[in-house]
Design a protein around this motif. Sequence first.
Motif, PDB file in Angstrom:
ATOM      1  N   VAL A  58     -14.113  45.385  34.663  1.00  0.00           N
ATOM      2  CA  VAL A  58     -12.762  45.175  34.004  1.00  0.00           C
ATOM      3  C   VAL A  58     -12.937  46.038  32.611  1.00  0.00           C
ATOM      4  O   VAL A  58     -13.857  46.175  32.046  1.00  0.00           O
ATOM      5  N   THR A  59     -11.903  46.829  32.484  1.00  0.00           N
ATOM      6  CA  THR A  59     -11.765  48.036  31.339  1.00  0.00           C
ATOM      7  C   THR A  59     -10.551  47.669  30.815  1.00  0.00           C
ATOM      8  O   THR A  59      -9.436  47.661  31.125  1.00  0.00           O
ATOM      9  N   PHE A  60     -10.821  47.767  29.445  1.00  0.00           N
ATOM     10  CA  PHE A  60      -9.632  47.696  28.574  1.00  0.00           C
ATOM     11  C   PHE A  60      -9.754  48.427  27.030  1.00  0.00           C
ATOM     12  O   PHE A  60     -11.150  48.170  26.618  1.00  0.00           O
ATOM     13  N   LEU A  61      -9.337  49.445  26.614  1.00  0.00           N
ATOM     14  CA  LEU A  61      -9.349  50.343  25.577  1.00  0.00           C
ATOM     15  C   LEU A  61     -10.906  50.873  25.503  1.00  0.00           C
ATOM     16  O   LEU A  61     -11.525  51.050  24.749  1.00  0.00           O
ATOM     17  N   ASN A  62     -11.095  51.627  26.870  1.00  0.00           N
ATOM     18  CA  ASN A  62     -12.390  52.418  26.960  1.00  0.00           C
ATOM     19  C   ASN A  62     -13.548  51.294  26.813  1.00  0.00           C
ATOM     20  O   ASN A  62     -14.500  51.914  26.614  1.00  0.00           O
ATOM     21  N   GLN A  63     -13.481  50.160  26.978  1.00  0.00           N
ATOM     22  CA  GLN A  63     -14.531  49.136  26.792  1.00  0.00           C
ATOM     23  C   GLN A  63     -14.599  48.466  28.261  1.00  0.00           C
ATOM     24  O   GLN A  63     -13.497  47.995  28.738  1.00  0.00           O
ATOM     25  N   SER A  64     -15.759  48.247  28.872  1.00  0.00           N
ATOM     26  CA  SER A  64     -16.056  47.796  30.033  1.00  0.00           C
ATOM     27  C   SER A  64     -16.953  46.542  30.163  1.00  0.00           C
ATOM     28  O   SER A  64     -17.587  46.253  29.042  1.00  0.00           O
ATOM     29  N   ILE A  65     -16.387  45.459  31.113  1.00  0.00           N
ATOM     30  CA  ILE A  65     -16.895  44.177  31.144  1.00  0.00           C
ATOM     31  C   ILE A  65     -17.383  44.151  32.769  1.00  0.00           C
ATOM     32  O   ILE A  65     -16.591  44.479  33.730  1.00  0.00           O
TER      33      ILE A  65
END
Length: 69
Positions: A58-65
Motif C-alpha cells: 500500500v502506498t500513500f504520500l510516497n510512503q509504502s506499507i
Amino acid sequence: MEVIKLRDEFIKLGQALKAAGLVDSGVTAKEVIQNGEVTVNGEIDTRRGRKLYDGDVVTFLNQSIRIEQ
C-alpha cells in the motif's frame, strides 16, 4: 518501507493505514481512500474495506506499507 504483520487472514485497507500511522483516524482514512490518494499494488483503490493479504503493498504520500503473514 513499514511492515504490518497480519494477525488474521487479512487486514482492511483503512485499518492498515491507521496501523501504520499514515492517518490519525478512520474518517481520515476513508477520505484519502475515496479521493484516490492510496494505491494497492500500484493501482488506485477507492474501497476502504479492500482486504489486504500477505505480499500486498500500500502506498500513500510516497510512503509504502508491506503486508506480511
